[in-house]
Design a protein around this motif. Structure first.
Motif, PDB file in Angstrom:
ATOM      1  N   MET A 121       0.841  -1.201   0.000  1.00 18.80           N
ATOM      2  CA  MET A 121       0.000   0.000   0.000  1.00 18.80           C
ATOM      3  C   MET A 121       0.872   1.246   0.000  1.00 18.80           C
ATOM      4  O   MET A 121       1.802   1.361   0.803  1.00 18.80           O
ATOM      5  N   TYR A 122       0.606   2.149  -0.919  1.00 17.13           N
ATOM      6  CA  TYR A 122       1.354   3.395  -1.009  1.00 17.13           C
ATOM      7  C   TYR A 122       0.656   4.490  -0.208  1.00 17.13           C
ATOM      8  O   TYR A 122      -0.571   4.531  -0.111  1.00 17.13           O
ATOM      9  N   ASP A 123       1.435   5.394   0.367  1.00 16.78           N
ATOM     10  CA  ASP A 123       0.866   6.536   1.073  1.00 16.78           C
ATOM     11  C   ASP A 123       0.341   7.554   0.064  1.00 16.78           C
ATOM     12  O   ASP A 123       0.912   7.736  -1.014  1.00 16.78           O
ATOM     13  N   ASN A 124      -0.732   8.233   0.435  1.00 18.69           N
ATOM     14  CA  ASN A 124      -1.250   9.305  -0.421  1.00 18.69           C
ATOM     15  C   ASN A 124      -0.249  10.448  -0.479  1.00 18.69           C
ATOM     16  O   ASN A 124       0.519  10.674   0.465  1.00 18.69           O
ATOM     17  N   VAL A 125      -0.252  11.166  -1.603  1.00 16.02           N
ATOM     18  CA  VAL A 125       0.656  12.305  -1.768  1.00 16.02           C
ATOM     19  C   VAL A 125      -0.155  13.526  -2.200  1.00 16.02           C
ATOM     20  O   VAL A 125      -1.191  13.399  -2.856  1.00 16.02           O
ATOM     21  N   THR A 126       0.317  14.705  -1.803  1.00 18.70           N
ATOM     22  CA  THR A 126      -0.291  15.953  -2.239  1.00 18.70           C
ATOM     23  C   THR A 126       0.722  16.719  -3.078  1.00 18.70           C
ATOM     24  O   THR A 126       1.851  16.945  -2.639  1.00 18.70           O
ATOM     25  N   VAL A 127       0.315  17.071  -4.280  1.00 14.37           N
ATOM     26  CA  VAL A 127       1.201  17.771  -5.210  1.00 14.37           C
ATOM     27  C   VAL A 127       0.525  19.047  -5.678  1.00 14.37           C
ATOM     28  O   VAL A 127      -0.687  19.224  -5.528  1.00 14.37           O
ATOM     29  N   HIS A 128       1.331  19.932  -6.257  1.00 14.14           N
ATOM     30  CA  HIS A 128       0.818  21.207  -6.751  1.00 14.14           C
ATOM     31  C   HIS A 128       1.137  21.308  -8.243  1.00 14.14           C
ATOM     32  O   HIS A 128       2.280  21.078  -8.643  1.00 14.14           O
ATOM     33  N   GLY A 129       0.129  21.638  -9.044  1.00 16.02           N
ATOM     34  CA  GLY A 129       0.391  21.636 -10.477  1.00 16.02           C
ATOM     35  C   GLY A 129      -0.719  22.239 -11.309  1.00 16.02           C
ATOM     36  O   GLY A 129      -1.657  22.860 -10.796  1.00 16.02           O
ATOM     37  N   ILE A 130      -0.594  22.034 -12.617  1.00 16.85           N
ATOM     38  CA  ILE A 130      -1.547  22.526 -13.610  1.00 16.85           C
ATOM     39  C   ILE A 130      -1.986  21.355 -14.493  1.00 16.85           C
ATOM     40  O   ILE A 130      -1.160  20.544 -14.907  1.00 16.85           O
ATOM     41  N   VAL A 131      -3.273  21.297 -14.775  1.00 24.30           N
ATOM     42  CA  VAL A 131      -3.810  20.254 -15.648  1.00 24.30           C
ATOM     43  C   VAL A 131      -3.449  20.596 -17.096  1.00 24.30           C
ATOM     44  O   VAL A 131      -3.884  21.619 -17.636  1.00 24.30           O
ATOM     45  N   LEU A 132      -2.651  19.718 -17.717  1.00 25.74           N
ATOM     46  CA  LEU A 132      -2.213  19.939 -19.094  1.00 25.74           C
ATOM     47  C   LEU A 132      -3.228  19.444 -20.111  1.00 25.74           C
ATOM     48  O   LEU A 132      -3.393  20.041 -21.182  1.00 25.74           O
ATOM     49  N   ASP A 133      -3.890  18.336 -19.786  1.00 24.52           N
ATOM     50  CA  ASP A 133      -4.804  17.736 -20.758  1.00 24.52           C
ATOM     51  C   ASP A 133      -5.797  16.848 -20.020  1.00 24.52           C
ATOM     52  O   ASP A 133      -5.531  16.366 -18.912  1.00 24.52           O
ATOM     53  N   THR A 134      -6.948  16.632 -20.653  1.00 26.31           N
ATOM     54  CA  THR A 134      -7.979  15.755 -20.089  1.00 26.31           C
ATOM     55  C   THR A 134      -8.553  14.893 -21.206  1.00 26.31           C
ATOM     56  O   THR A 134      -8.562  15.286 -22.370  1.00 26.31           O
ATOM     57  N   SER A 135      -9.036  13.726 -20.834  1.00 26.02           N
ATOM     58  CA  SER A 135      -9.736  12.865 -21.784  1.00 26.02           C
ATOM     59  C   SER A 135     -10.827  12.107 -21.040  1.00 26.02           C
ATOM     60  O   SER A 135     -10.731  11.883 -19.832  1.00 26.02           O
ATOM     61  N   LEU A 136     -11.866  11.737 -21.772  1.00 29.92           N
ATOM     62  CA  LEU A 136     -13.019  11.075 -21.166  1.00 29.92           C
ATOM     63  C   LEU A 136     -12.780   9.579 -21.072  1.00 29.92           C
ATOM     64  O   LEU A 136     -12.206   8.960 -21.965  1.00 29.92           O
ATOM     65  N   LEU A 137     -13.256   8.992 -19.973  1.00 30.22           N
ATOM     66  CA  LEU A 137     -13.158   7.552 -19.759  1.00 30.22           C
ATOM     67  C   LEU A 137     -14.504   7.012 -19.296  1.00 30.22           C
ATOM     68  O   LEU A 137     -15.162   7.629 -18.447  1.00 30.22           O
ATOM     69  N   LYS A 138     -14.888   5.878 -19.854  1.00 32.06           N
ATOM     70  CA  LYS A 138     -16.145   5.231 -19.470  1.00 32.06           C
ATOM     71  C   LYS A 138     -17.279   6.253 -19.526  1.00 32.06           C
ATOM     72  O   LYS A 138     -17.312   7.134 -20.381  1.00 32.06           O
ATOM     73  N   GLU A 139     -18.214   6.160 -18.586  1.00 35.10           N
ATOM     74  CA  GLU A 139     -19.375   7.042 -18.644  1.00 35.10           C
ATOM     75  C   GLU A 139     -19.195   8.302 -17.816  1.00 35.10           C
ATOM     76  O   GLU A 139     -19.697   9.373 -18.171  1.00 35.10           O
ATOM     77  N   TYR A 140     -18.439   8.193 -16.711  1.00 34.49           N
ATOM     78  CA  TYR A 140     -18.368   9.312 -15.782  1.00 34.49           C
ATOM     79  C   TYR A 140     -16.959   9.745 -15.411  1.00 34.49           C
ATOM     80  O   TYR A 140     -16.792  10.749 -14.716  1.00 34.49           O
ATOM     81  N   ASP A 141     -15.926   9.027 -15.846  1.00 34.64           N
ATOM     82  CA  ASP A 141     -14.572   9.291 -15.376  1.00 34.64           C
ATOM     83  C   ASP A 141     -13.769  10.146 -16.347  1.00 34.64           C
ATOM     84  O   ASP A 141     -14.142  10.333 -17.502  1.00 34.64           O
ATOM     85  N   LYS A 142     -12.636  10.641 -15.855  1.00 35.03           N
ATOM     86  CA  LYS A 142     -11.711  11.407 -16.674  1.00 35.03           C
ATOM     87  C   LYS A 142     -10.279  10.970 -16.403  1.00 35.03           C
ATOM     88  O   LYS A 142      -9.941  10.568 -15.287  1.00 35.03           O
ATOM     89  N   ARG A 143      -9.466  11.087 -17.426  1.00 35.97           N
ATOM     90  CA  ARG A 143      -8.022  10.874 -17.307  1.00 35.97           C
ATOM     91  C   ARG A 143      -7.352  12.232 -17.452  1.00 35.97           C
ATOM     92  O   ARG A 143      -7.571  12.931 -18.429  1.00 35.97           O
ATOM     93  N   LEU A 144      -6.532  12.592 -16.479  1.00 35.49           N
ATOM     94  CA  LEU A 144      -5.871  13.886 -16.475  1.00 35.49           C
ATOM     95  C   LEU A 144      -4.365  13.709 -16.626  1.00 35.49           C
ATOM     96  O   LEU A 144      -3.791  12.746 -16.118  1.00 35.49           O
ATOM     97  N   ILE A 145      -3.737  14.640 -17.333  1.00 30.23           N
ATOM     98  CA  ILE A 145      -2.287  14.753 -17.339  1.00 30.23           C
ATOM     99  C   ILE A 145      -1.978  16.044 -16.580  1.00 30.23           C
ATOM    100  O   ILE A 145      -2.394  17.125 -16.992  1.00 30.23           O
ATOM    101  N   ILE A 146      -1.280  15.911 -15.452  1.00 31.61           N
ATOM    102  CA  ILE A 146      -1.004  17.058 -14.590  1.00 31.61           C
ATOM    103  C   ILE A 146       0.501  17.262 -14.489  1.00 31.61           C
ATOM    104  O   ILE A 146       1.253  16.321 -14.205  1.00 31.61           O
TER     105      ILE A 146
END
Length: 250
Positions: A1-26
């Motif tokens: 199990m990996y620990d959660n991480v908090t990062v700071h950034g900008i969303v470069l791109d998004t794409s749709l997945l399945k019916e309700y999800d999104k894939r982000l490149i940050i």
């Protein structure tokens, strides 16, 4: 199990997945470019709807997986909504995101690239410079950050600081008059073009857009920066097609 991480950034791109999800490149300051899945981001009243949009800057709390991350929390810092109000500005910003995504690595700190993207968005929004010049400055500075900077002080072949009127992209910098025969595809540049490139490469990121030039010089800078980026990447950037359509409408 990996620990959660908090990062700071900008969303470069998004794409749709399945019916309700999104894939982000940050692009993040801490871990560079990340692939992040925002599950349920397209559901009504989802807490991730607003943050999973292109250009959004914020903090992202992520659950690490083997090759990607899952978004579990976020806080928006800035949306750059002005970019969505002007198709030309939005296209130039999209181009900056696309090129940044291509050249930045994963799990390697991206603080400088993130700062460059931020000031580029701000420059595009303010429009104190032409969008063509902003694009050129961005390309020169990003190439420099990624280790492809040009030597602009002394001849790359002889080391002299006199008679520097040519540029060789293949050889990585300025060339003296008496060394032109030693390089490939030399480009003649005026002293104003030379000083402009020097300025871009030598200034801190926050100051890189604090100058302006004539349309003639901006055109030459655009020619050189585009050629230099192409030299280091064989990728065809989709945003350029849109830019061409906007500049030369059918």
């Amino acid at each position: 199990m990996y620990d959660n991480v908090t990062v700071h950034g900008i969303v470069l791109d998004t794409s749709l997945l399945k019916e309700y999800d999104k894939r982000l490149i940050i692009l993040t300051a801490e871990l560079g470019k990340l692939t992040v899945f925002a599950n349920g981001a397209r559901r009504k009243n989802s807490p991730f709807t607003a943050v999973s949009q292109k250009f959004v800057m914020g903090s992202f709390t992520l659950r690490p997986g083997r090759t990607s991350y899952t978004l579990i929390g976020s806080e928006i810092k800035e949306t750059f909504h002005e970019l969505s109000l002007d198709i030309e500005k939005m296209t130039y910003a999209s181009y900056a995101c696309e090129v940044t995504e291509h050249f930045t690595g994963e799990n390697i700190g991206g603080k400088d690239e993130l700062n460059l993207l931020y000031v580029t968005f701000r420059a595009i929004i303010s429009s104190r410079q032409s969008l063509e010049l902003i694009k050129s400055v961005f390309e020169f500075k990003l190439m420099d950050l990624e280790g492809f900077g040009l030597e602009m002080t002394s001849c790359v072949k002889t080391g002299t600081e006199e008679g520097l009127h040519y540029l060789s992209l293949e050889d990585g910098g300025i060339v003296a008059d008496d060394a032109v025969s030693m390089v490939k595809n030399p480009i003649y540049i005026t002293k104003d073009v030379k000083y402009a490139i020097r300025y871009i490469l030598s200034r801190d990121i926050k100051e890189v857009y604090s100058f302006d030039v004539s349309l003639e010089i901006a055109s030459k800078l655009a020619e050189i920066s585009s050629a230099y980026l192409t030299l280091h990447s064989d990728r065809k950037f989709k945003s350029l097609d849109i830019l061409s359509a906007l500049t030369f409408p059918v």
